[in-house]
Write a protein that holds these residues in place. Structure first.
Motif, PDB file in Angstrom:
ATOM      1  N   ALA A  79       0.830  -1.203   0.000  1.00 15.03           N
ATOM      2  CA  ALA A  79       0.000   0.000   0.000  1.00 15.03           C
ATOM      3  C   ALA A  79       0.865   1.254   0.000  1.00 15.03           C
ATOM      4  CB  ALA A  79      -0.929  -0.002   1.211  1.00 15.03           C
ATOM      5  N   ARG A  80       1.918   1.226   0.795  1.00  9.04           N
ATOM      6  CA  ARG A  80       2.809   2.382   0.875  1.00  9.04           C
ATOM      7  C   ARG A  80       3.509   2.634  -0.451  1.00  9.04           C
ATOM      8  NH1 ARG A  80       7.438   3.358   5.549  1.00  9.04           N
ATOM      9  NH2 ARG A  80       7.218   5.624   5.593  1.00  9.04           N
ATOM     10  N   LYS A  81       3.922   1.558  -1.116  1.00 13.01           N
ATOM     11  CA  LYS A  81       4.591   1.702  -2.410  1.00 13.01           C
ATOM     12  C   LYS A  81       3.646   2.294  -3.444  1.00 13.01           C
ATOM     13  CE  LYS A  81       7.416  -0.867  -5.724  1.00 13.01           C
ATOM     14  NZ  LYS A  81       8.032  -2.178  -6.066  1.00 13.01           N
ATOM     15  N   ILE A  82       2.407   1.832  -3.458  1.00 14.16           N
ATOM     16  CA  ILE A  82       1.415   2.342  -4.402  1.00 14.16           C
ATOM     17  C   ILE A  82       1.173   3.835  -4.190  1.00 14.16           C
ATOM     18  CG2 ILE A  82      -1.022   2.247  -5.076  1.00 14.16           C
ATOM     19  CD1 ILE A  82      -0.961  -0.753  -4.434  1.00 14.16           C
ATOM     20  N   GLU A  83       0.908   4.204  -2.944  1.00 15.90           N
ATOM     21  CA  GLU A  83       0.576   5.594  -2.684  1.00 15.90           C
ATOM     22  C   GLU A  83       1.769   6.523  -2.913  1.00 15.90           C
ATOM     23  OE1 GLU A  83      -1.009   5.630   1.225  1.00 15.90           O
ATOM     24  OE2 GLU A  83       0.880   5.134   2.216  1.00 15.90           O
ATOM     25  N   ARG A  84       2.970   6.050  -2.613  1.00 14.92           N
ATOM     26  CA  ARG A  84       4.139   6.912  -2.825  1.00 14.92           C
ATOM     27  C   ARG A  84       4.440   7.092  -4.317  1.00 14.92           C
ATOM     28  NH1 ARG A  84       8.644   6.686   1.950  1.00 14.92           N
ATOM     29  NH2 ARG A  84       7.215   7.292   3.625  1.00 14.92           N
ATOM     30  N   ILE A  85       4.203   6.070  -5.111  1.00 12.94           N
ATOM     31  CA  ILE A  85       4.386   6.208  -6.556  1.00 12.94           C
ATOM     32  C   ILE A  85       3.407   7.239  -7.113  1.00 12.94           C
ATOM     33  CG2 ILE A  85       4.060   5.047  -8.779  1.00 12.94           C
ATOM     34  CD1 ILE A  85       5.190   2.506  -7.472  1.00 12.94           C
ATOM     35  N   MET A  86       2.161   7.145  -6.705  1.00  8.39           N
ATOM     36  CA  MET A  86       1.140   8.067  -7.193  1.00  8.39           C
ATOM     37  C   MET A  86       1.407   9.489  -6.711  1.00  8.39           C
ATOM     38  SD  MET A  86      -2.407   5.903  -7.145  1.00  8.39           S
ATOM     39  CE  MET A  86      -3.164   7.135  -8.198  1.00  8.39           C
ATOM     40  N   TYR A  87       1.819   9.600  -5.451  1.00 12.27           N
ATOM     41  CA  TYR A  87       2.102  10.935  -4.944  1.00 12.27           C
ATOM     42  C   TYR A  87       3.334  11.523  -5.626  1.00 12.27           C
ATOM     43  CZ  TYR A  87       2.775  14.917  -1.925  1.00 12.27           C
ATOM     44  OH  TYR A  87       2.942  16.200  -1.471  1.00 12.27           O
ATOM     45  N   GLY A  88       4.312  10.692  -5.948  1.00 15.82           N
ATOM     46  CA  GLY A  88       5.502  11.169  -6.656  1.00 15.82           C
ATOM     47  C   GLY A  88       5.149  11.786  -7.992  1.00 15.82           C
ATOM     48  N   LEU A  89       4.168  11.208  -8.675  1.00 20.94           N
ATOM     49  CA  LEU A  89       3.709  11.781  -9.945  1.00 20.94           C
ATOM     50  C   LEU A  89       3.045  13.134  -9.719  1.00 20.94           C
ATOM     51  CD1 LEU A  89       2.184   8.548 -11.560  1.00 20.94           C
ATOM     52  CD2 LEU A  89       4.381   9.636 -12.111  1.00 20.94           C
ATOM     53  N   TYR A  90       2.318  13.231  -8.632  1.00 17.44           N
ATOM     54  CA  TYR A  90       1.667  14.502  -8.286  1.00 17.44           C
ATOM     55  C   TYR A  90       2.712  15.587  -8.003  1.00 17.44           C
ATOM     56  CZ  TYR A  90      -1.201  17.871  -5.728  1.00 17.44           C
ATOM     57  OH  TYR A  90      -1.828  19.018  -5.298  1.00 17.44           O
ATOM     58  N   VAL A  91       3.773  15.222  -7.275  1.00 18.75           N
ATOM     59  CA  VAL A  91       4.843  16.171  -6.960  1.00 18.75           C
ATOM     60  C   VAL A  91       5.512  16.677  -8.236  1.00 18.75           C
ATOM     61  CG1 VAL A  91       7.124  16.406  -5.891  1.00 18.75           C
ATOM     62  CG2 VAL A  91       5.277  15.269  -4.652  1.00 18.75           C
ATOM     63  N   LYS A  92       5.753  15.766  -9.173  1.00 19.06           N
ATOM     64  CA  LYS A  92       6.360  16.170 -10.445  1.00 19.06           C
ATOM     65  C   LYS A  92       5.480  17.167 -11.187  1.00 19.06           C
ATOM     66  CE  LYS A  92       9.152  12.020 -11.241  1.00 19.06           C
ATOM     67  NZ  LYS A  92       9.396  10.848 -12.114  1.00 19.06           N
ATOM     68  N   LEU A  93       4.181  16.955 -11.130  1.00 20.42           N
ATOM     69  CA  LEU A  93       3.251  17.873 -11.780  1.00 20.42           C
ATOM     70  C   LEU A  93       3.304  19.256 -11.134  1.00 20.42           C
ATOM     71  CD1 LEU A  93       0.907  18.456 -13.746  1.00 20.42           C
ATOM     72  CD2 LEU A  93      -0.652  17.594 -11.968  1.00 20.42           C
ATOM     73  N   ILE A  94       3.281  19.295  -9.817  1.00 24.65           N
ATOM     74  CA  ILE A  94       3.295  20.575  -9.100  1.00 24.65           C
ATOM     75  C   ILE A  94       4.603  21.323  -9.342  1.00 24.65           C
ATOM     76  CG2 ILE A  94       3.337  21.637  -6.802  1.00 24.65           C
ATOM     77  CD1 ILE A  94       0.570  20.786  -7.716  1.00 24.65           C
ATOM     78  N   THR A  95       5.722  20.618  -9.270  1.00 22.37           N
ATOM     79  CA  THR A  95       7.010  21.288  -9.467  1.00 22.37           C
ATOM     80  C   THR A  95       7.167  21.773 -10.909  1.00 22.37           C
ATOM     81  OG1 THR A  95       8.048  19.121  -9.802  1.00 22.37           O
ATOM     82  CG2 THR A  95       8.191  20.084  -7.603  1.00 22.37           C
ATOM     83  N   ALA A  96       6.553  21.064 -11.848  1.00 17.40           N
ATOM     84  CA  ALA A  96       6.600  21.508 -13.244  1.00 17.40           C
ATOM     85  C   ALA A  96       5.779  22.774 -13.448  1.00 17.40           C
ATOM     86  CB  ALA A  96       6.085  20.399 -14.161  1.00 17.40           C
ATOM     87  N   LEU A  97       4.658  22.853 -12.747  1.00 15.02           N
ATOM     88  CA  LEU A  97       3.760  24.005 -12.907  1.00 15.02           C
ATOM     89  C   LEU A  97       4.152  25.201 -12.050  1.00 15.02           C
ATOM     90  CD1 LEU A  97       0.300  22.157 -12.911  1.00 15.02           C
ATOM     91  CD2 LEU A  97       1.512  23.116 -14.894  1.00 15.02           C
ATOM     92  N   HIS A  98       4.752  24.921 -10.858  1.00 23.81           N
ATOM     93  CA  HIS A  98       5.021  26.003  -9.906  1.00 23.81           C
ATOM     94  C   HIS A  98       6.461  25.990  -9.403  1.00 23.81           C
ATOM     95  CE1 HIS A  98       0.662  26.579  -9.767  1.00 23.81           C
ATOM     96  NE2 HIS A  98       0.530  25.286  -9.519  1.00 23.81           N
ATOM     97  N   GLY A  99       7.390  25.571 -10.243  1.00 26.87           N
ATOM     98  CA  GLY A  99       8.788  25.443  -9.828  1.00 26.87           C
ATOM     99  C   GLY A  99       9.382  26.683  -9.204  1.00 26.87           C
ATOM    100  N   GLY A 100       8.964  27.851  -9.656  1.00 27.97           N
ATOM    101  CA  GLY A 100       9.516  29.100  -9.123  1.00 27.97           C
ATOM    102  C   GLY A 100       9.082  29.400  -7.709  1.00 27.97           C
ATOM    103  N   ALA A 101       8.056  28.708  -7.238  1.00 26.99           N
ATOM    104  CA  ALA A 101       7.544  28.957  -5.883  1.00 26.99           C
ATOM    105  C   ALA A 101       7.944  27.849  -4.912  1.00 26.99           C
ATOM    106  CB  ALA A 101       6.026  29.081  -5.928  1.00 26.99           C
ATOM    107  N   VAL A 102       8.883  26.992  -5.335  1.00 22.30           N
ATOM    108  CA  VAL A 102       9.307  25.872  -4.495  1.00 22.30           C
ATOM    109  C   VAL A 102      10.622  26.199  -3.798  1.00 22.30           C
ATOM    110  CG1 VAL A 102       9.939  23.430  -4.441  1.00 22.30           C
ATOM    111  CG2 VAL A 102       8.169  24.224  -6.029  1.00 22.30           C
ATOM    112  N   ILE A 103      10.648  26.030  -2.472  1.00 25.99           N
ATOM    113  CA  ILE A 103      11.885  26.168  -1.708  1.00 25.99           C
ATOM    114  C   ILE A 103      12.472  24.767  -1.561  1.00 25.99           C
ATOM    115  CG2 ILE A 103      12.940  26.840   0.481  1.00 25.99           C
ATOM    116  CD1 ILE A 103      10.714  28.826   0.881  1.00 25.99           C
TER     117      ILE A 103
END
Length: 318
Positions: A79-103
């Protein structure tokens, strides 16, 4: 004008206590600045807590509501592996869209990145000024720390991280029973699991060594064994035969939020060098004696009555 929002986007992949040190520090920073604080990366543990909500439809539905069901179907690791893979994709999306606002802060250096009111690092000030007009700032990393903030806003932080009632009942019942029988309850945290092999087992402390440390503690601080309960917490099986002659009890919670909370209710902690025991020490405002394979510097603990930053700890990165 909209209040600025800080979102913790990613951590180092650690477990509950690792994430809590980071989360609490960023939350203290938000209290200092008057910002809103959300932690999207806390999806594995957010449902344990009464006041923590993701304020994000995707995170709320997929992780806070859906994955507790997934965990009931699959093993924890799957379960942890599944959710972390999916969340990792979400993080990539956010950093691609809002990279300038990431510390971003790399954990490789193992040096904390201090936030106000402790002090503002140069990078932090620069990033906040750069994003002065942005409504949202993202934090990416694990070693954001805020010792002064944790002290200044202790009451509010403890309340914010209050577990849901259903995770507290077993801990309170067991502690009440022990308090009725003994004058003191000493929490003993023995981390096994990965510590037995990680880094060559350098941080693993077994039952035999813990017994010697406890005996030294009893003599050093004139503890009366007959009036003292030793409550053990571990992610493995405890060989209680090593502690014959002591009043030994095992936590009746699972090794997670229930144990963390119950450990914080003890009078003192003797434990493995880990963020788990250290956070319980902070949350309960109780002393934490670090168990080591080398000789214990007992003089260092003579005047310790409440939480303190243990100088021997290598895991917390205060």
């Amino acid at each position: 004008m909209n209040k600025k929002k800080v979102i913790i986007l990613q951590h180092n992949g650690g477990q509950l206590a690792n994430q809590l040190w980071n989360f609490a520090s960023v939350y203290a920073y938000c209290l200092e600045k008057g910002y809103e604080c959300r932690n999207y990366s806390f999806f594995e543990y957010g449902y344990y807590f009464e006041n923590i909500t993701p304020d994000n439809f995707f995170i709320d539905v997929l992780f806070f509501k859906t994955f507790p069901i997934v965990k009931s179907i699959f093993s924890f690791k799957v379960a942890r592996k599944i959710e972390r893979i999916m969340y990792g994709l979400y993080v990539k999306l956010i950093t691609a869209l809002h990279g300038g606002a990431v510390i971003y802060y790399s954990d490789d250096s193992e040096r904390p990145y201090y936030l106000p009111p402790t002090r503002a690092s140069e990078e932090d000030l620069k990033m906040v000024e750069t994003n002065a007009g942005a409504t949202t700032i993202y934090f990416y990393g694990w070693l954001f720390r805020n010792p002064a903030g944790l002290e200044k806003y202790r009451e509010g932080i403890v309340e914010y991280f209050k577990p849901r009632e259903r995770y507290l009942s077993d801990a309170r019942q067991q502690m009440k029973k022990l308090r009725n029988m003994y004058d003191r309850v000493i929490g003993v945290h023995i981390r096994k699991g990965d510590y037995q092999h990680w880094n060559g087992g350098a941080f693993f402390i077994g039952e035999n060594r813990f017994r010697k440390i406890i005996d030294e503690y009893i003599l050093r601080f004139s503890i009366i064994p007959e009036k003292t309960a030793f409550l053990f917490f571990s992610d493995g099986t405890i060989d209680v035969s090593e502690f014959n002659g002591l009043h030994v009890f095992l936590s009746n919670n699972h090794y997670d939020i229930g144990d963390l909370y119950e450990l914080s209710l003890c009078d003192l902690i003797i434990g493995t060098d880990s963020t788990f025991g250290a956070f319980a020490s902070w949350y309960g405002d109780i002393p934490f004696i670090l168990a080591t394979n080398s000789e214990i510097a007992w003089d260092y603990y003579n005047d310790k009555k409440t939480y303190f930053e243990n100088k021997f700890s290598k895991m917390v990165h205060y």
